[in-house]
Design an enzyme around this catalytic site. Structure first.
Site, mmCIF file in Angstrom:
data_model
loop_
_atom_site.group_PDB
_atom_site.id
_atom_site.type_symbol
_atom_site.label_atom_id
_atom_site.label_comp_id
_atom_site.label_asym_id
_atom_site.label_seq_id
_atom_site.Cartn_x
_atom_site.Cartn_y
_atom_site.Cartn_z
ATOM 1 N N PRO A 126 7.198 -7.904 10.162
ATOM 2 C CA PRO A 126 5.783 -7.154 10.225
ATOM 3 C C PRO A 126 6.028 -6.022 11.216
ATOM 4 O O PRO A 126 5.232 -5.171 11.265
ATOM 5 C CB PRO A 126 4.793 -8.072 10.674
ATOM 6 C CG PRO A 126 5.440 -9.285 10.593
ATOM 7 C CD PRO A 126 6.840 -9.335 10.550
ATOM 8 N N GLU A 154 6.379 -17.502 13.651
ATOM 9 C CA GLU A 154 5.788 -16.506 14.506
ATOM 10 C C GLU A 154 6.704 -15.456 14.715
ATOM 11 O O GLU A 154 6.446 -14.229 15.007
ATOM 12 C CB GLU A 154 5.195 -16.928 15.800
ATOM 13 C CG GLU A 154 3.891 -17.930 15.793
ATOM 14 C CD GLU A 154 2.897 -17.206 14.635
ATOM 15 O OE1 GLU A 154 2.449 -15.867 15.229
ATOM 16 O OE2 GLU A 154 2.591 -17.680 13.647
ATOM 17 N N ARG A 192 16.618 -1.465 -9.699
ATOM 18 C CA ARG A 192 16.228 -0.688 -10.611
ATOM 19 C C ARG A 192 16.782 0.992 -10.304
ATOM 20 O O ARG A 192 16.842 1.532 -11.385
ATOM 21 C CB ARG A 192 14.855 -0.451 -10.772
ATOM 22 C CG ARG A 192 13.895 0.204 -9.776
ATOM 23 C CD ARG A 192 12.575 -0.017 -10.005
ATOM 24 N NE ARG A 192 12.011 0.799 -11.084
ATOM 25 C CZ ARG A 192 11.828 1.999 -10.921
ATOM 26 N NH1 ARG A 192 12.158 2.607 -9.719
ATOM 27 N NH2 ARG A 192 11.521 2.916 -11.983
ATOM 28 N N ASP A 207 10.661 9.384 -11.764
ATOM 29 C CA ASP A 207 10.273 9.006 -10.499
ATOM 30 C C ASP A 207 9.997 9.986 -9.582
ATOM 31 O O ASP A 207 8.938 10.026 -8.722
ATOM 32 C CB ASP A 207 10.912 8.048 -9.861
ATOM 33 C CG ASP A 207 10.932 6.470 -10.775
ATOM 34 O OD1 ASP A 207 10.257 6.503 -11.549
ATOM 35 O OD2 ASP A 207 11.747 5.449 -10.530
HETATM 36 C C1 9D3 Z 1 0.588 -13.294 15.377
HETATM 37 C C2 9D3 Z 1 1.187 -11.941 15.141
HETATM 38 N N1 9D3 Z 1 1.761 -12.117 13.597
HETATM 39 C C3 9D3 Z 1 2.570 -10.625 13.555
HETATM 40 C C4 9D3 Z 1 1.657 -9.496 12.881
HETATM 41 C C5 9D3 Z 1 2.674 -12.998 13.378
HETATM 42 C C6 9D3 Z 1 3.275 -13.014 11.859
HETATM 43 C C7 9D3 Z 1 2.642 -12.560 10.696
HETATM 44 C C8 9D3 Z 1 3.343 -12.716 9.723
HETATM 45 C C9 9D3 Z 1 4.689 -13.436 11.900
HETATM 46 C C10 9D3 Z 1 5.399 -13.243 10.786
HETATM 47 C C11 9D3 Z 1 4.715 -13.221 9.608
HETATM 48 C C12 9D3 Z 1 5.487 -12.978 8.249
HETATM 49 N N2 9D3 Z 1 5.409 -11.943 7.581
HETATM 50 C C13 9D3 Z 1 6.783 -11.283 7.527
HETATM 51 O O1 9D3 Z 1 7.809 -11.755 7.655
HETATM 52 C C14 9D3 Z 1 7.020 -10.053 6.875
HETATM 53 C C15 9D3 Z 1 5.957 -9.011 6.401
HETATM 54 C C16 9D3 Z 1 4.529 -8.864 6.406
HETATM 55 O O2 9D3 Z 1 3.891 -10.037 6.961
HETATM 56 N N3 9D3 Z 1 3.746 -7.894 6.063
HETATM 57 C C17 9D3 Z 1 4.668 -6.970 5.404
HETATM 58 N N4 9D3 Z 1 5.831 -6.882 5.517
HETATM 59 C C18 9D3 Z 1 6.692 -7.888 5.904
HETATM 60 S S1 9D3 Z 1 8.239 -8.005 5.965
HETATM 61 C C19 9D3 Z 1 8.276 -9.624 6.513
#
Ligand code: 9D3
Length: 263
Positions: A126, A154, A192, A207
């Protein structure tokens, strides 16, 4: 490759080309890209990578995809892939060691500076840079070997980021339960674009136009469906007029829901 006989006739095209033009065989038969996925849920990927364009690209040996279970790189009795965070707090953090050992085995080194040319170790998280088509294109054009690390819990021990990761990528501003769906999205978008991955019926050339404009509406038979008519212009046979209408509708739709694309 016993599976080849199950391919539809249109899917067999690129494979047959090799037999017809042996001079190009070495070029065409070499895998253009290898994608290795590191995950604690390997089963998550078994079906998705076996359909459509990704399946065809694998069978045509345009891309090689391997799924690695992070747990298989643990050395402790309980095969722990996560642990409590230093400094306290809720949740668990993915351990560095199994991921370092995986990269060491797959790439041959755990030092980013020593990766072979064209190697990218991508952490899906994230905190990553939001994925855009331009980055997808860059990976498709320049990378030979992608290693996708899917986080869970986390977060991940920051030393993975510090020593191993070349790119940290997010697929958008929403919360997933892990990096696995993001790794699937990224893989699909890249594969792709690899040369010959799309059949002749579809084209990625289109595209470049589509990138900054949403698509126009489409219709197929019947002309009238439950009282709803196909726009008259599409039945006119006037191709210049149809092109004009499509452009207008695409613009209209983009203005309405994605004004940011027009800037
Ligand atoms: C408590 C705070 N959170 C961070 C925003 C914790 C958290 C949320 C979601 C930690 C890991 C995740 C799992 N998400 C991913 O690994 C992830 C992800 C996403 O949640 N949204 C958009 N792209 C991606 S790429 C990997």
């Amino acid at each position: 490759m016993k599976e080849r006989q199950h391919l539809a006739s249109n899917e067999r095209e690129s494979i047959q080309t090799v037999a017809l033009f042996p001079a190009f065989a070495s070029k065409m038969l070499a895998f253009r890209m290898k994608i290795d996925v590191l995950t604690i849920f390997p089963e998550f990927f078994t079906e998705v990578f076996n359909f459509g364009i990704i399946r065809r690209a694998r069978l045509a040996e345009i891309v090689e995809i391997n799924i690695y279970d992070i747990r298989s790189f643990t050395t402790d009795k309980h095969q722990k892939t996560d642990d409590k965070p230093f400094g306290g707090g809720d949740g668990m953090v993915m351990k560095a060691e199994p991921i370092f050992r995986a990269i060491e085995q797959i790439v041959g080194t755990w030092k980013r500076e020593n990766y072979p040319d064209g190697t990218r170790v991508i952490l899906l998280s994230p905190q990553g840079k939001p994925l855009k088509q331009i980055t997808v294109k860059e990976f498709a054009d320049q990378a030979k070997h992608l290693i996708l690390i899917c986080g869970r819990y986390e977060g991940i021990d920051e030393r993975v980021n510090d020593a191993l990761v070349t790119d940290e990528i997010s697929i958008g501003d929403y919360v997933l339960s892990g990096g696995e769906p993001a790794a699937i999205v990224l893989t699909d978008a890249i594969v792709r674009l690899l040369p010959n991955a799309l059949g002749s019926e579809t084209s990625a050339v289109n595209d470049s136009f589509t990138e900054n404009l949403l698509d126009c509406p489409h219709y197929t038979h019947p002309r009238e469906f439950r009282g709803m008519e196909v726009p008259e212009v599409l039945l006119s046979g006037n191709h210049a007029l149809i092109e004009c209408w499509r452009k207008e509708k695409a613009l209209e739709k983009t203005r309405k829901i994605r004004e940011d694309l027009l800037k």
